[in-house]
Design an enzyme around this catalytic site. Structure first.
Site, short mmCIF file in Angstrom:
data_model
loop_
_atom_site.label_atom_id
_atom_site.label_comp_id
_atom_site.label_asym_id
_atom_site.label_seq_id
_atom_site.Cartn_x
_atom_site.Cartn_y
_atom_site.Cartn_z
NE ARG A 50 -2.49 -0.27 3.35
CZ ARG A 50 -3.08 -0.27 4.52
NH1 ARG A 50 -4.35 -0.04 4.60
NH2 ARG A 50 -2.41 -0.49 5.64
CE LYS A 149 -0.94 -21.06 9.73
NZ LYS A 149 -0.02 -20.27 10.59
CG ASP A 178 0.57 -26.40 6.33
OD1 ASP A 178 1.73 -26.36 6.78
OD2 ASP A 178 -0.41 -26.73 7.01
CG HIS A 179 5.88 -23.02 6.84
ND1 HIS A 179 4.94 -22.51 7.69
CD2 HIS A 179 6.94 -23.36 7.61
CE1 HIS A 179 5.41 -22.53 8.92
NE2 HIS A 179 6.62 -23.05 8.91
CE LYS A 183 8.58 -26.62 9.37
NZ LYS A 183 9.68 -25.77 9.81
CD GLU A 217 6.47 -21.87 17.30
OE1 GLU A 217 7.13 -21.08 16.60
OE2 GLU A 217 5.25 -21.81 17.42
CG ASP A 236 -0.37 -19.62 14.64
OD1 ASP A 236 -0.39 -19.12 13.50
OD2 ASP A 236 0.66 -19.65 15.34
CG HIS A 241 1.79 -25.63 10.53
ND1 HIS A 241 1.74 -25.27 9.20
CD2 HIS A 241 2.10 -24.49 11.20
CE1 HIS A 241 2.02 -23.98 9.08
NE2 HIS A 241 2.23 -23.48 10.28
CE LYS A 340 3.46 -18.88 18.64
NZ LYS A 340 4.28 -19.00 17.42
C1 BG6 Z 1 3.50 -20.36 11.54
C2 BG6 Z 1 2.78 -19.85 12.75
O1 BG6 Z 1 2.60 -20.85 10.60
O2 BG6 Z 1 4.40 -21.39 11.92
C3 BG6 Z 1 3.76 -19.34 13.78
O3 BG6 Z 1 1.90 -18.80 12.38
C4 BG6 Z 1 4.80 -20.39 14.10
O4 BG6 Z 1 3.11 -18.92 14.97
C5 BG6 Z 1 5.40 -20.96 12.83
O5 BG6 Z 1 5.80 -19.80 14.89
C6 BG6 Z 1 6.27 -22.16 13.15
O6 BG6 Z 1 6.97 -22.54 11.98
P1 BG6 Z 1 8.36 -23.26 12.05
O7 BG6 Z 1 8.73 -23.51 10.63
O8 BG6 Z 1 9.30 -22.32 12.75
O9 BG6 Z 1 8.14 -24.52 12.82
#
Ligand code: BG6
Length: 490
Positions: A50, A149, A178-179, A183, A217, A236, A241, A340
């Site tokens: 923006r 996401k 979805d990352h 992995k 985490e 989240d 995931h 977390k």
């Molecule tokens: C994200 C979440 O999708 O994945 C975050 O929104 C989280 O809150 C993260 O920290 C964790 O990803 P990774 O690859 O560090 O395990």
């Protein structure tokens, strides 16, 4: 040996180009792929946002971000010079489509190139941006759209987003990210299951007692306090995931790696998840929120303090007991937990096999412990199988659990690319296998909505846990009630 599969010349438009994801993940990932020679000389990265920024100013921000977010020694001034030539900046407001001339001009004449719009923005902008692409005539036959996401916050909003984007792009042009699917170790789960015949006969209720999936985490909510408070751990991490991990772990063998063959099997798992009703929600789930504590001896504030003292009932931790209602998994509990400010960044799947039916080793210091298969997802990716062995030496037949331990880093000795590197290349290449199909996302929300509704109906409390612990005591009780315990708490 790493092998590079080329990608055709592309224009990658990153909406949300000044945002956290672009700076922390997308641009570093593109830098790596470029540096490895995978990107053709004419390919371009067009950041859209923006704000009215000059290209010079934007490049300065990107340079700082790369220095900060690339691994040690990975930023190279000479390479930056060539990489930065690819990067452009345009101003584009998601709602003011008639002011997208900067983007339209930049793309004009480049219709033959692969065109990917990456929406690293809030999901409420997905529909409007797709629409802006459409109304400005920017969607070519060779175009795709990548959606970050969270895709909505429940089943209803996910359907609305899917409908809105679906009016401009066909389903096979839509890549829902979805990352975790990018992995390396998550992909290794496929290799472990389907490139080895050893496990398949054991991968079922007859041999497995329970499955535990932990995604822990040590970080808190960092700079995302406001966003996170609207979302919480269930939306989240679990809806996407963790359920994807469940799917890859539990699905039937697909007939090939074709994207729909794999996704057809995953959706069957999602549809077989036993709904958690309001009556069962308390016995099957735990919500937690961290209070001040210490992680690796450093004091850290609690969640509420991070919110400047403002009260909140958002969960930063969740653990669940779920069941998959099909022949393979009937009555095998899957325990999931994520949070977390847990003791460490640590993700793994632990498969507990059934114990021996009768022990011929009485009076042992250790009981004959059940075999555990630990699939370590991060860090120290690897696979570990614990077996009982005889302790060497005299003094009777004494048993002890020992590990057969495979560390991927030691075995392969290569850098593990970030998930975004793979996913960006797959989207540019037009391979949707590692992305979620519409029905998967909606089925996952459908199941998660049941838990959210149950929490609301029963007013299930968030229980506090001290930062640096493994979550509320209730999370251990969840397994204790079944006569089991978490295997990652050592
Ligand atoms: C994200 C979440 O999708 O994945 C975050 O929104 C989280 O809150 C993260 O920290 C964790 O990803 P990774 O690859 O560090 O395990």
């Amino acid at each position: 040996m790493a092998k590079l599969i080329p990608v055709e010349t592309f224009d990658l438009i990153i909406f949300g180009g000044t945002g956290d994801l672009a700076m922390r993940k997308l641009l570093p990932a593109l830098y790596h792929r470029d540096r490895d020679g995978q990107v053709t000389s004419e390919s371009r990265i067009i950041a859209a946002s923006r704000g009215a920024l000059t290209r010079k100013k934007y490049l300065a921000t990107v340079k700082d971000a790369l220095k900060k977010n690339l691994g040690e020694g990975e930023f190279d001034e000479a390479h930056w010079k060539s990489f930065s030539k690819r990067i452009h900046y345009v101003q584009a407001d998601a709602f003011e489509h008639d002011k997208w001339s900067g983007l339209v001009d930049l793309l004009s004449g480049h219709e033959a190139h692969v065109r990917v719009a990456y929406l690293a923005t809030a999901p409420s902008l997905f529909g409007p941006i797709a629409n802006g692409m459409h109304s400005n005539g920017l969607i070519t036959d060779n175009s795709r759209i990548v959606l970050e996401k969270p895709l909505g916050r429940d089943y209803k909003s996910a359907c609305e987003i899917n409908n809105a984007v679906g009016q401009c792009f066909t389903e096979n042009q839509i890549y829902r990210i979805d990352h975790y699917l990018g992995k390396e170790t998550v992909q290794n789960l496929l290799a472990l299951r389907f490139a080895n015949s050893l496990f398949e006969p054991l991968w079922r209720r007859n041999a497995i007692d329970n499955v535990q999936i932990t995604v822990a985490e040590d970080l808190g909510v960092e700079g995302r306090v406001e966003f996170y408070d609207r979302v919480g751990a269930l939306r989240d991490m679990v809806q996407n995931h963790m359920l994807q991990l469940v799917c890859l772990f539990a699905m039937e063998p697909p007939s090939s790696l074709h994207h729909d063959a794999v996704r057809d099997e995953k959706i069957k798992v999602l549809r077989a998840l036993k709904p958690i009703s309001a009556e069962e929600v308390r016995a099957s789930s735990v919500r937690g929120q961290y209070t001040a504590g210490a992680i690796q001896s450093s004091a850290v504030p609690g969640y509420i303090e991070e919110r400047g003292g403002e009260p909140s009932t958002t969960e930063t931790f969740v653990s669940l007991r779920l069941e998959i209602e099909n022949w393979r998994w009937s009555n095998v509990p899957f325990y999931l937990r994520t949070g977390k400010r847990l003791p460490a960044k640590h993700s793994e799947i632990v498969v507990q096999f059934q114990g021996v039916p009768h022990s011929i080793f009485p009076e042992q210091k250790y009981d004959v412990a059940p075999n555990l298969l630990r699939i370590r997802l991060q860090p120290d990716e690897g696979v570990e199988l614990s077996v009982m062995a005889k302790e060497p030496g005299p003094g009777g037949l004494r048993l002890r659990p020992v590990s057969l331990d495979l560390s991927f880093a030691e075995t392969f000795g290569v850098r593990y690319p970030d998930a975004y590197e793979r996913l960006l290349m797959e989207a540019l290449r037009g391979n949707p296998a590692l992305f979620m199909r519409r029905d998967e996302v909606e089925a996952a929300w459908n199941w998660v909505d049941g838990i959210i509704d149950g929490w609301a109906t029963t007013e299930q409390k968030v229980e506090s846990y001290v930062a640096g612990s493994w979550g509320p005591t209730a999370s251990s009780l969840l397994l204790d009630r079944d006569g089991r315990e978490w295997h990652s708490d050592e």
